[in-house]
Design a protein around this motif. Structure first.
Motif: not given
Length: 422
Positions: A141-145, A149-154, A304-306, A309-315
């Motif tokens: 699959i392909w995802r767009d980040i 988005d406020p949930k991807n503020a990092l 940033l690698d964590d 890997l932990q999928k701490r973002y929305t896509s």
């Protein structure tokens, strides 16, 4: 005779005593001489040291000797030369430095009250080993980040955005950029591109007019603008989802990551396209050195690698394996409803279609994970349970037969007796 012998022995004893006294005096005298020599040598060495110090002082700061000139009446008197005094600037006077020179820092600046070195030599941990016999490939699959988005503020912290981190990795040679495929197929990492080419793709170009000395226009040329990190608002990830039979779990692995650049048609933005692709396993060591700890989000000692890997973002899923692999700009525009003469309803329908497709793919993945863990427990009944089940079955059969028998009998009509008159 005895008296003579006694006198001789007495004289011999006196001689031996004299010899002992003489030897003792010689030893004492020699010791004193050695002590005097040692003291004299020490004094000479001390004098040499003091003389060296005095010569150094006199050479560094010589004293001016005034000697009276000798008068010779037969020779002509020498001419007196006047020396102009050297003007020394006052202590508080400000000295001007050349415009192209930089002042030296008395103390190197540091952005912060301390500099954490915990992530300087950090390394990404290795993935668990996987064998081709244990992996059952399911989907790509392909995802767009969306970094806005406020949930991807990092990914959008000023001064440390994901785009700026990628640029730093390219400039330092820690990560390599790859040419995106023109047909959007899976040959993502087939051709490498150099650093200058990769950096230039981040920058927009502007047509600038050229003039001669008289102010006449003689032509124009394309000039690259400065890179603006805010222009990169989306990143695309390429992921593989497979089932690991050895660990009995569904695993998601990021294969590549790419910044997206807007595609415009007719003055309107109709979609995004990858600027270049980055091989994510190669980026992991560089991303592991980037600290993204944020106490407000309960993130401590996190790199940033964590985050990846932990999928701490929305896509949002934009494509899956088996979907259309070649899409022109017109097709993208038609899918999003951005076409000349398109109405607001067309745009809304296009966005709703993309959202529905993304949710459909996401539900397929979740169903696949749910089916992986769905199983029935088969329990062997005990003898008592078997006997109770047989008894209940017999009683149920008896009750059913009684009900059928009662239903098969015809209903009896009640007889009424009429009273007779006497």
């Amino acid at each position: 005779m005895a008296a003579v012998v006694g006198l001789q022995s007495l004289q011999h004893n006196n001689d031996s005593q004299k010899m002992k006294n003489l030897a003792h005096k010689i030893y004492v005298t020699a010791f004193c001489l050695l002590a005097l020599v040692a003291v004299s040598n020490t004094a000479d060495a001390q004098k040499k040291r003091t003389s060296k110090k005095s010569t150094k002082r006199t050479t560094t700061k010589p004293k001016a000797k005034t000697t009276a000139p000798k008068t010779d009446y037969n020779t002509q008197a020498p001419a007196v030369t006047e020396t102009t005094p050297v003007a020394t600037p006052p202590v508080n006077a400000q000295t001007t430095l050349p415009k192209d020179s930089l002042p030296t820092d008395s103390l190197p600046p540091m952005d912060g009250f301390f500099k954490s070195e915990m992530f300087n030599n950090a390394k990404a941990y290795n993935y668990p080993a996987i064998s081709s016999r244990d992996a059952r490939f399911y989907k790509r699959i392909w995802r767009d980040i969306d970094v806005n988005d406020p949930k991807n503020a990092l990914f959008n912290v000023p001064g440390a955005t994901l785009a700026e981190i990628v640029l730093e990795g390219l400039r330092t040679g820690k990560i390599t950029a790859y040419e995106p495929s023109a047909t959007n197929n899976d040959s993502t990492f087939a051709k490498r591109i150099n650093v200058l080419n990769a950096l230039s793709r981040f920058q927009d170009s502007t047509m600038v007019d050229q003039f001669d000395a008289n102010g006449n226009k003689i032509g124009s040329k394309m000039v690259l603008n400065d890179f603006n990190p805010a222009s990169i608002t989306k990143f695309r990830t390429k992921e593989d989802i497979y089932f690991d039979k050895k660990r009995s779990m569904v695993v998601t692995r990021i294969i590549g990551i790419a910044p997206l650049k807007a595609i415009s048609a007719g003055g309107s933005i109709v979609g995004e396209a990858p600027v270049f692709w980055l091989y994510f396993p190669q980026c992991r060591d560089f991303f592991a050195t980037k600290d993204v700890s944020d106490p407000d989000r309960n993130l401590y000692d996190t790199s940033l690698d964590d985050i990846f890997l932990q999928k701490r973002y929305t896509s949002t899923i934009v494509r899956e394996t088996g979907s259309n692999t070649q899409r022109t700009t017109a097709q993208i525009a038609s899918a999003t409803g951005v076409l000349p003469g398109a109405t607001a309803a067309d745009v809304i329908n296009g966005e709703q279609d993309k959202t529905a497709k993304s949710k459909s793919i996401e539900s397929k993945i979740q169903n696949f994970k749910a089916k992986t863990w769905s199983y029935d427990i088969q329990k062997t009944p005990t003898a008592a349970e078997k006997k109770a089940a047989e008894k209940a079955q017999k009683e149920a059969e008896k009750a059913q037969k009684a009900a059928e028998k009662a239903a098969s009998k015809p209903a009896k009509t009640p007889t009424t007796t009429t009273p007779t008159k006497n």
